[in-house]
Design a protein around this motif. Structure first.
Motif, PDB file in Angstrom:
ATOM      1  N   SER A   1     -53.056  19.853  13.484  1.00  0.00           N
ATOM      2  CA  SER A   1     -54.180  19.322  12.702  1.00  0.00           C
ATOM      3  C   SER A   1     -53.830  19.419  11.218  1.00  0.00           C
ATOM      4  CB  SER A   1     -55.478  20.081  13.007  1.00  0.00           C
ATOM      5  OG  SER A   1     -55.275  21.487  12.937  1.00  0.00           O
ATOM      6  N   HIS A   2     -54.571  18.680  10.378  1.00  0.00           N
ATOM      7  CA  HIS A   2     -54.207  18.526   8.971  1.00  0.00           C
ATOM      8  C   HIS A   2     -55.349  18.948   8.045  1.00  0.00           C
ATOM      9  CE1 HIS A   2     -50.670  16.251  10.302  1.00  0.00           C
ATOM     10  NE2 HIS A   2     -51.481  15.666  11.153  1.00  0.00           N
ATOM     11  N   TYR A   3     -54.978  19.665   6.972  1.00  0.00           N
ATOM     12  CA  TYR A   3     -55.953  20.171   6.004  1.00  0.00           C
ATOM     13  C   TYR A   3     -55.331  20.134   4.612  1.00  0.00           C
ATOM     14  CZ  TYR A   3     -57.979  22.094  10.291  1.00  0.00           C
ATOM     15  OH  TYR A   3     -58.500  22.236  11.545  1.00  0.00           O
ATOM     16  N   GLN A   4     -56.070  20.612   3.622  1.00  0.00           N
ATOM     17  CA  GLN A   4     -55.532  20.941   2.304  1.00  0.00           C
ATOM     18  C   GLN A   4     -55.411  22.467   2.249  1.00  0.00           C
ATOM     19  OE1 GLN A   4     -55.280  17.228   1.860  1.00  0.00           O
ATOM     20  NE2 GLN A   4     -54.754  18.363  -0.008  1.00  0.00           N
ATOM     21  N   PHE A   5     -54.535  22.965   1.376  1.00  0.00           N
ATOM     22  CA  PHE A   5     -54.277  24.405   1.383  1.00  0.00           C
ATOM     23  C   PHE A   5     -55.528  25.213   1.050  1.00  0.00           C
ATOM     24  CE2 PHE A   5     -52.571  28.515   0.219  1.00  0.00           C
ATOM     25  CZ  PHE A   5     -51.626  28.708   1.217  1.00  0.00           C
ATOM     26  N   TYR A   6     -56.429  24.662   0.235  1.00  0.00           N
ATOM     27  CA  TYR A   6     -57.635  25.418  -0.110  1.00  0.00           C
ATOM     28  C   TYR A   6     -58.559  25.631   1.082  1.00  0.00           C
ATOM     29  CZ  TYR A   6     -59.352  20.601  -0.881  1.00  0.00           C
ATOM     30  OH  TYR A   6     -59.660  19.272  -0.746  1.00  0.00           O
ATOM     31  N   HIS A   7     -58.259  24.954   2.222  1.00  0.00           N
ATOM     32  CA  HIS A   7     -59.022  25.193   3.455  1.00  0.00           C
ATOM     33  C   HIS A   7     -58.547  26.442   4.203  1.00  0.00           C
ATOM     34  CE1 HIS A   7     -59.768  20.605   3.411  1.00  0.00           C
ATOM     35  NE2 HIS A   7     -60.905  21.203   3.126  1.00  0.00           N
TER      36      HIS A   7
ATOM     37  N   LEU B   1     -33.770  14.077   6.803  1.00  0.00           N
ATOM     38  CA  LEU B   1     -34.721  14.303   5.714  1.00  0.00           C
ATOM     39  C   LEU B   1     -34.414  13.313   4.588  1.00  0.00           C
ATOM     40  CD1 LEU B   1     -36.990  15.840   4.287  1.00  0.00           C
ATOM     41  CD2 LEU B   1     -35.282  17.521   3.527  1.00  0.00           C
ATOM     42  N   PRO B   2     -35.200  12.252   4.466  1.00  0.00           N
ATOM     43  CA  PRO B   2     -34.950  11.295   3.383  1.00  0.00           C
ATOM     44  C   PRO B   2     -35.092  11.974   2.019  1.00  0.00           C
ATOM     45  CG  PRO B   2     -36.493  10.404   5.008  1.00  0.00           C
ATOM     46  CD  PRO B   2     -36.333  11.861   5.306  1.00  0.00           C
ATOM     47  N   GLU B   3     -34.240  11.581   1.086  1.00  0.00           N
ATOM     48  CA  GLU B   3     -34.236  12.159  -0.249  1.00  0.00           C
ATOM     49  C   GLU B   3     -35.610  12.079  -0.911  1.00  0.00           C
ATOM     50  OE1 GLU B   3     -32.651  13.982  -3.716  1.00  0.00           O
ATOM     51  OE2 GLU B   3     -31.778  13.777  -1.716  1.00  0.00           O
ATOM     52  N   GLU B   4     -36.322  10.965  -0.671  1.00  0.00           N
ATOM     53  CA  GLU B   4     -37.619  10.778  -1.343  1.00  0.00           C
ATOM     54  C   GLU B   4     -38.696  11.710  -0.805  1.00  0.00           C
ATOM     55  OE1 GLU B   4     -37.326   7.493   1.854  1.00  0.00           O
ATOM     56  OE2 GLU B   4     -35.993   8.455   0.379  1.00  0.00           O
ATOM     57  N   ARG B   5     -38.431  12.398   0.303  1.00  0.00           N
ATOM     58  CA  ARG B   5     -39.420  13.325   0.849  1.00  0.00           C
ATOM     59  C   ARG B   5     -39.274  14.737   0.276  1.00  0.00           C
ATOM     60  NH1 ARG B   5     -42.036  10.958   4.918  1.00  0.00           N
ATOM     61  NH2 ARG B   5     -43.661  12.358   4.206  1.00  0.00           N
ATOM     62  N   ILE B   6     -38.205  14.967  -0.475  1.00  0.00           N
ATOM     63  CA  ILE B   6     -38.007  16.265  -1.126  1.00  0.00           C
ATOM     64  C   ILE B   6     -38.860  16.296  -2.391  1.00  0.00           C
ATOM     65  CG2 ILE B   6     -36.354  17.810  -2.246  1.00  0.00           C
ATOM     66  CD1 ILE B   6     -34.181  16.554  -0.456  1.00  0.00           C
ATOM     67  N   ALA B   7     -39.747  17.278  -2.475  1.00  0.00           N
ATOM     68  CA  ALA B   7     -40.623  17.408  -3.649  1.00  0.00           C
ATOM     69  C   ALA B   7     -39.808  17.937  -4.824  1.00  0.00           C
ATOM     70  CB  ALA B   7     -41.779  18.342  -3.326  1.00  0.00           C
ATOM     71  N   LYS B   8     -39.564  17.083  -5.814  1.00  0.00           N
ATOM     72  CA  LYS B   8     -38.747  17.493  -6.962  1.00  0.00           C
ATOM     73  C   LYS B   8     -39.567  18.297  -7.988  1.00  0.00           C
ATOM     74  CE  LYS B   8     -34.982  15.587  -5.511  1.00  0.00           C
ATOM     75  NZ  LYS B   8     -34.229  14.509  -6.164  1.00  0.00           N
ATOM     76  N   PHE B   9     -40.887  18.077  -7.971  1.00  0.00           N
ATOM     77  CA  PHE B   9     -41.778  18.776  -8.899  1.00  0.00           C
ATOM     78  C   PHE B   9     -42.998  19.278  -8.134  1.00  0.00           C
ATOM     79  CE2 PHE B   9     -39.321  15.925 -11.536  1.00  0.00           C
ATOM     80  CZ  PHE B   9     -39.031  16.688 -12.655  1.00  0.00           C
ATOM     81  N   PRO B  10     -43.638  20.344  -8.606  1.00  0.00           N
ATOM     82  CA  PRO B  10     -44.849  20.837  -7.932  1.00  0.00           C
ATOM     83  C   PRO B  10     -46.048  19.952  -8.236  1.00  0.00           C
ATOM     84  CG  PRO B  10     -44.435  22.125  -9.906  1.00  0.00           C
ATOM     85  CD  PRO B  10     -43.267  21.188  -9.770  1.00  0.00           C
ATOM     86  N   LEU B  11     -47.054  20.036  -7.372  1.00  0.00           N
ATOM     87  CA  LEU B  11     -48.323  19.378  -7.662  1.00  0.00           C
ATOM     88  C   LEU B  11     -48.989  20.045  -8.862  1.00  0.00           C
ATOM     89  CD1 LEU B  11     -49.938  18.947  -4.113  1.00  0.00           C
ATOM     90  CD2 LEU B  11     -48.717  17.236  -5.455  1.00  0.00           C
ATOM     91  N   GLU B  12     -49.877  19.314  -9.516  1.00  0.00           N
ATOM     92  CA  GLU B  12     -50.565  19.873 -10.678  1.00  0.00           C
ATOM     93  C   GLU B  12     -51.405  21.089 -10.286  1.00  0.00           C
ATOM     94  OE1 GLU B  12     -53.759  18.504 -14.132  1.00  0.00           O
ATOM     95  OE2 GLU B  12     -52.755  16.993 -12.911  1.00  0.00           O
ATOM     96  N   MET B  13     -52.048  21.020  -9.119  1.00  0.00           N
ATOM     97  CA  MET B  13     -52.879  22.136  -8.644  1.00  0.00           C
ATOM     98  C   MET B  13     -52.246  22.728  -7.393  1.00  0.00           C
ATOM     99  SD  MET B  13     -56.641  20.448  -9.311  1.00  0.00           S
ATOM    100  CE  MET B  13     -57.547  21.991  -9.199  1.00  0.00           C
ATOM    101  N   ARG B  14     -51.924  24.024  -7.463  1.00  0.00           N
ATOM    102  CA  ARG B  14     -51.193  24.684  -6.382  1.00  0.00           C
ATOM    103  C   ARG B  14     -51.853  24.500  -5.007  1.00  0.00           C
ATOM    104  NH1 ARG B  14     -47.754  29.282  -7.961  1.00  0.00           N
ATOM    105  NH2 ARG B  14     -47.723  29.507 -10.231  1.00  0.00           N
ATOM    106  N   ASP B  15     -53.157  24.723  -4.958  1.00  0.00           N
ATOM    107  CA  ASP B  15     -53.830  24.770  -3.649  1.00  0.00           C
ATOM    108  C   ASP B  15     -54.256  23.402  -3.134  1.00  0.00           C
ATOM    109  OD1 ASP B  15     -55.934  24.292  -5.340  1.00  0.00           O
ATOM    110  OD2 ASP B  15     -57.037  26.127  -4.867  1.00  0.00           O
ATOM    111  N   HIS B  16     -53.804  22.305  -3.788  1.00  0.00           N
ATOM    112  CA  HIS B  16     -54.109  20.960  -3.306  1.00  0.00           C
ATOM    113  C   HIS B  16     -52.974  20.369  -2.467  1.00  0.00           C
ATOM    114  CE1 HIS B  16     -57.664  21.241  -5.678  1.00  0.00           C
ATOM    115  NE2 HIS B  16     -57.958  19.961  -5.562  1.00  0.00           N
ATOM    116  N   SER B  17     -51.992  21.187  -2.145  1.00  0.00           N
ATOM    117  CA  SER B  17     -50.948  20.729  -1.239  1.00  0.00           C
ATOM    118  C   SER B  17     -51.526  20.534   0.159  1.00  0.00           C
ATOM    119  CB  SER B  17     -49.800  21.739  -1.200  1.00  0.00           C
ATOM    120  OG  SER B  17     -50.292  23.016  -0.841  1.00  0.00           O
ATOM    121  N   LYS B  18     -50.832  19.730   0.951  1.00  0.00           N
ATOM    122  CA  LYS B  18     -51.266  19.545   2.339  1.00  0.00           C
ATOM    123  C   LYS B  18     -50.957  20.803   3.148  1.00  0.00           C
ATOM    124  CE  LYS B  18     -50.595  14.533   2.439  1.00  0.00           C
ATOM    125  NZ  LYS B  18     -49.927  13.401   3.118  1.00  0.00           N
ATOM    126  N   LEU B  19     -51.731  21.006   4.191  1.00  0.00           N
ATOM    127  CA  LEU B  19     -51.556  22.165   5.072  1.00  0.00           C
ATOM    128  C   LEU B  19     -51.629  21.683   6.518  1.00  0.00           C
ATOM    129  CD1 LEU B  19     -51.329  25.267   5.464  1.00  0.00           C
ATOM    130  CD2 LEU B  19     -53.829  25.356   5.417  1.00  0.00           C
TER     131      LEU B  19
END
Length: 407
Positions: free
Chosen positions: A47-53, A20-38
């Motif tokens: 398959s790939h989505y956004q959390f709001y899906h 797990l590369p250090e740069e892949r660790i999320a140090k801060f949350p996204l501005e909008m909770r439900d815009h994370s990848k899913l």
């Protein structure tokens, strides 16, 4: 040795490592909770989505089970007269009871087992004094080291009407995971908490729930998805690395669970898919099933699930409805509205899931008990899953992106 017990005894930690590369660790949350990848794993396909899906990906007749624990600011800083800082991290309550919900409401004195920074400079029975403001009212709080070996710390304060939860909220810092390697900010107070948190007592967030917004919850309800809540107070043990290469020897942490009768009734009635929101909800649901199994052979058994109980040789096992019905009968017999228990359950490859059909979860640390759980639930596809997430720029760990996995 029972064949399943033999197979888990052969599980090696070295098979559950990844880089797990250090740069892949999320140090801060996204501005909008439900815009994370899913990321979705279903029928072996990714398959790939956004959390709001999420509402589009779950069946209308399913039940989603959430952990409504609330993170307490469990890191407290006191100072000796010499100027030395003593950092106290609350782990679990000892007095007046071991029940977190009760201890948080105490109004004069409590004792906790703690992790203590600078312990060698703190003398036994030495009182450390802190001054805080609660709703504009000054309050003096004392921390007393009562037992160095057990790291038992007593807290006393001078206002009988102020509960301990208010003391902690006024004096404590958000207990961010150690791998974030940064100080908490004001932004972390709301963001390291789910929007549905309610029951104070966790020292780490149930991070799968951090992606939910009121909009997502409303869209799930509109679709007809049922929701139920239970409580597992996440302990600091969730961050404890597995150091035993023979993973069944890992000293699994114990966590406190609270489930009310209405939730058990809803689970007993529900015959369609059940989706656990987070590994903590999954551990609670599966532990609840095994408690029902225990009641089948001992009506007075305590709600405490040992680490390897599911891997023992059992006679014919009930289905989940039968197990939950056994719990309901016990609750009715004892006149209980809720049950409180403890679980050390260790879910690893070879475990057969009894309750959960789906799991919403973040991406976890290498060589952790949570990787073992994901490996069990995905029937060994965890490595492909994680490599795909790395290849597609997913963010990892507590403030990272999400996945929905189907059993």
């Amino acid at each position: 040795m029972h064949s399943l017990a033999k197979s888990i005894a052969e599980i090696r930690l070295s098979d559950y490592e990844y880089i797990l590369p250090e740069e892949r660790i999320a140090k801060f949350p996204l501005e909008m909770r439900d815009h994370s990848k899913l990321l979705q794993l279903r029928d072996g396909k990714i398959s790939h989505y956004q959390f709001y899906h999420l509402p589009d990906l779950v069946p209308a007749d399913c039940m989603m089970v959430f952990n409504n624990t609330k993170v307490i600011p469990a890191r407290l800083i006191f100072q000796r007269e010499s100027g030395a800082k003593i950092e106290i991290f609350l782990l679990k309550p000892l007095e007046p009871s071991g029940l977190i919900n009760e201890v948080m409401l105490q109004t004069n004195r409590v004792v906790w087992e703690c992790m203590i920074g600078n312990l060698k400079k703190w003398k036994i029975n030495e009182k450390l004094r802190g001054e805080i403001l609660i709703n504009g009212q000054p309050c003096t709080v004392f921390a007393i080291l009562e037992d160095r070996d057990c790291k038992a710390v007593a807290f006393e304060w001078n206002h009988e009407k102020i509960p301990f939860v208010s003391i902690v909220e006024a004096a404590g810092e958000v207990p961010l995971p150690p791998y974030l390697n940064r100080k908490p900010t004001e932004m972390d107070k709301p963001r390291y908490q789910t929007v549905y948190s309610e029951k104070e007592g966790a020292v780490a967030a149930p991070t799968a729930g951090l992606h939910f917004t009121q909009d997502v919850l409303e869209n799930l309800k509109r679709k007809g998805v049922k929701e139920e809540f239970l409580t597992l107070h996440v302990s600091a043990g969730t961050f404890a690395p597995v150091k035993e290469n023979q993973v069944a020897n890992h000293a699994m942490h114990s966590e406190q669970m609270v489930i009310n009768k209405e939730t058990v009734e809803a689970l007993a009635r529900h015959s369609e898919k059940i989706i656990a929101v987070g590994t903590t909800s999954m551990r609670t649901l599966e532990s609840l099933y095994w408690f029902g199994v225990m009641l089948g052979s001992d009506a007075n058994v305590q709600f405490s699930i040992p680490k390897l109980y599911p891997y023992q040789s059992h006679e014919e096992l009930p289905n989940r409805q039968q197990s939950f019905e056994a719990i309901l009968k016990m609750m009715e017999r004892r006149g209980l509205y809720e049950i409180t228990g403890h679980t050390e359950i260790m879910i690893m490859p070879g475990y057969e899931f009894k309750v959960c059909d789906g799991l919403i979860t973040n991406f976890h640390q290498p060589s952790s008990t949570l990787i073992l759980l994901v490996a069990a639930f995905t029937r060994g596809k965890w490595r492909e899953l994680y490599q795909t997430a790395l290849d597609n720029d997913y963010r990892f760990l507590s403030y990272g992106d999400s996945s929905i996995l189907w059993y």
